[in-house]
Design an enzyme around this catalytic site. Structure first.
Site, PDB file in Angstrom:
ATOM      1  N   LYS A  33      42.488  49.383  36.471  1.00 47.16           N
ATOM      2  CA  LYS A  33      43.800  49.144  37.071  1.00 47.16           C
ATOM      3  C   LYS A  33      44.437  50.438  37.577  1.00 47.16           C
ATOM      4  CE  LYS A  33      44.979  44.684  35.099  1.00 47.16           C
ATOM      5  NZ  LYS A  33      43.802  44.406  34.239  1.00 47.16           N
TER       6      LYS A  33
HETATM    7  C1  LIG Z   1      42.893  43.298  34.455  1.00 45.47           C
HETATM    8  C2  LIG Z   1      41.531  43.407  33.858  1.00 45.47           C
HETATM    9  C3  LIG Z   1      40.457  42.565  34.245  1.00 45.47           C
HETATM   10  C4  LIG Z   1      40.649  41.428  35.226  1.00 45.47           C
HETATM   11  O1  LIG Z   1      40.815  41.866  36.543  1.00 45.47           O
HETATM   12  P1  LIG Z   1      41.386  40.857  37.655  1.00 45.47           P
HETATM   13  O2  LIG Z   1      41.556  41.657  38.865  1.00 45.47           O
HETATM   14  O3  LIG Z   1      42.686  40.335  37.101  1.00 45.47           O
HETATM   15  O4  LIG Z   1      40.384  39.761  37.789  1.00 45.47           O
HETATM   16  C5  LIG Z   1      39.208  42.774  33.706  1.00 45.47           C
HETATM   17  N1  LIG Z   1      39.000  43.743  32.782  1.00 45.47           N
HETATM   18  C6  LIG Z   1      39.985  44.574  32.380  1.00 45.47           C
HETATM   19  C7  LIG Z   1      39.692  45.592  31.354  1.00 45.47           C
HETATM   20  C8  LIG Z   1      41.282  44.440  32.900  1.00 45.47           C
HETATM   21  O5  LIG Z   1      42.266  45.257  32.471  1.00 45.47           O
END
Ligand SMILES: *Cc1c(COP(=O)(O)O)cnc(C)c1O
Length: 439
Positions: free
Chosen positions: A107
């Site tokens: 993220k």
């Molecule tokens: C947010 C997140 C996801 C999911 O990603 P999306 O874009 O919402 O599908 C997967 N793994 C981790 C560790 C995350 O923080």
């Protein structure tokens, strides 16, 4: 570039408007009016290029001249100061590690780019923008670190007291500077309600230039296309004549949507595998063509516990609401917690590699895809969304061992927590927010 809302009711927006609004006024999600494309020649020029050159080439097309090139380049350089390694586990199977940013999760890519774009647009307008975010953990920390020190911005995070892990709380409450953490005596729903109320308060919203840094913001999606483009070109260099498979552990399906955009732009990607946990509404849609969101189910891969994924509207729109077209590009596999733990174990035994539970879902989904479709000769990369040290309990359960905590994480754990405790009462929040101006 012009952006439309998936609900088609609000007026088209510039990159600036789409970034500062997040959600379109008709409640839809912004999507580019046309997905930019790269010719074969343009892609050939990027084949040996460093990550940031690829990022810049893509960002430039989405930007369409709103931000001057030299400034856009500076933004890219400030955002992506960490590496995106492609680790080979065995022939044709790679892990693309997206967890080398400040909060050790993917993220960071989206949050940092959004932060720098917001800062740029705020400085253009000579305003100070206040980002108000309710968080149950990971999104808040990526936003806090993304906006840390970005001029013309300040962040106020609301998190539920006692309802986030110690590591998450430390990540939320030790950033300082232009980031303030409010410890709410209530649950996550209270935090969300308070934030919603603040956004409906027109006077407050105007006075503080409130924005949300929401996970559906188009400026969080754009930078996620960079690592698909980069990864696909790296794989092409190692496997001439082949196109890549990407296996994507998915919750809100933003990461996957970014991958689809990269493929549509023309980067050499053959197919996607979307791994979900028990929250399998999209997996089922890909099989049956019926979308039936359900209440969220708690699992080991908790960042993917989403019953009604927000980016599904974007995916649907991109594929013209045709589930067969979507299923031609994306295969879905749902993975249980038992399989996740088993995968962490077998991957460690076979390769000596420790995967976090989310990445393990991606690995297992790829295995299932290969079992169902016969051995392929295409190289595949699992998108690794978090560092295993963020999920120590799951690793301990799977491997019965502790893992080394990276220095960056340890430093965060050792820092002093600074949070302002307030009750889940809207008046207390407004008192705090209006007092911000006097500081
Ligand atoms: C947010 C997140 C996801 C999911 O990603 P999306 O874009 O919402 O599908 C997967 N793994 C981790 C560790 C995350 O923080």
């Amino acid at each position: 570039m012009i952006f439309y809302s998936t609900n088609k009711q609000s007026t088209p927006a510039s990159l600036k408007k789409a970034t500062l609004e997040g959600l379109a006024s008709d409640g839809g999600l912004y999507i580019p009016s046309a997905i930019p494309t790269f010719s074969k020649e343009e892609i050939a020029l990027l084949e040996d290029a460093p990550f940031n050159d690829i990022a810049f080439a893509i960002a430039k097309k989405f930007n369409g001249g709103e931000i001057p090139d030299d400034h856009l380049w500076q933004i890219i350089e400030s955002c992506f100061t960490f590496n995106t390694p492609l680790v080979e586990l065995e022939k044709n199977t790679y892990v693309e590690e997206l967890f080398h940013g400040p909060t050790l999760a993917f993220k960071d890519y989206g949050a940092r780019f959004l932060a720098h774009l917001t800062g740029y647009f705020a400085q253009e307008d000579h305003t100070l923008i206040t980002i108000l975010v309710a968080t149950s953990g990971d999104t808040g920390s990526a936003v806090a670190y993304g906006f840390k020190g970005v001029p013309n911005t300040r962040v106020v995070l609301l998190y539920p007291s006692g309802k986030v892990s110690r590591l998450q709380e430390q990540q939320l409450t030790t950033v300082g500077g232009n980031v303030t953490a409010l410890e709410i005596y209530g649950d996550f729903d209270d935090c969300q309600r308070l934030v919603k109320q603040a956004f409906m308060d027109a006077e407050l919203k105007q006075r503080l230039s409130l924005t949300s840094a929401n996970s559906i913001n188009i400026s969080r999606l754009i930078p996620q296309t960079f690592y698909y483009a980069w990864g696909s070109l790296q794989l092409k260099a190692r496997h001439p004549g082949k196109e890549a498979l990407f296996s994507v552990p998915s919750g809100n399906y933003g990461n996957l949507t970014a991958g689809v955009l990269a493929k549509k732009m023309g980067f050499p990607i053959a197919h996607f595998i979307a791994g979900s946990n028990a929250n399998d509404s999209v997996t089922r849609y890909l099989e049956e063509g019926r979308y039936e969101p359900h209440p969220t189910i708690g699992t080991l891969s908790s960042a993917m516990d989403v019953g009604n994924p927000s980016n599904f509207a974007r995916l649907r729109h991109i594929y013209g609401d045709d589930y067969r077209a979507m299923a031609a590009d994306i295969s879905g596999h749902a993975i249980s917690d038992t399989e996740t733990l088993d995968t962490i174990r077998t991957v460690y035994d076979r390769f000596g590699y420790i995967m976090d539970p989310h990445t393990a879902v991606g690995f297992r989904a790829l295995e299932k895809f290969r079992q169902a479709n016969g051995a392929s000769t295409e190289p595949a990369a699992i998108m690794s969304t978090a560092h295993p040290a963020k999920f120590i309990e799951a690793i301990k359960e799977a491997l019965d061992r502790d893992i080394t905590i990276p220095d960056r994480l340890q430093a965060v754990l050792d820092r002093k927590k600074i949070a302002i405790p307030i009750s889940a009462d809207y008046r207390e929040l407004t008192e705090f927010l209006t007092g911000l101006d006097d500081r």
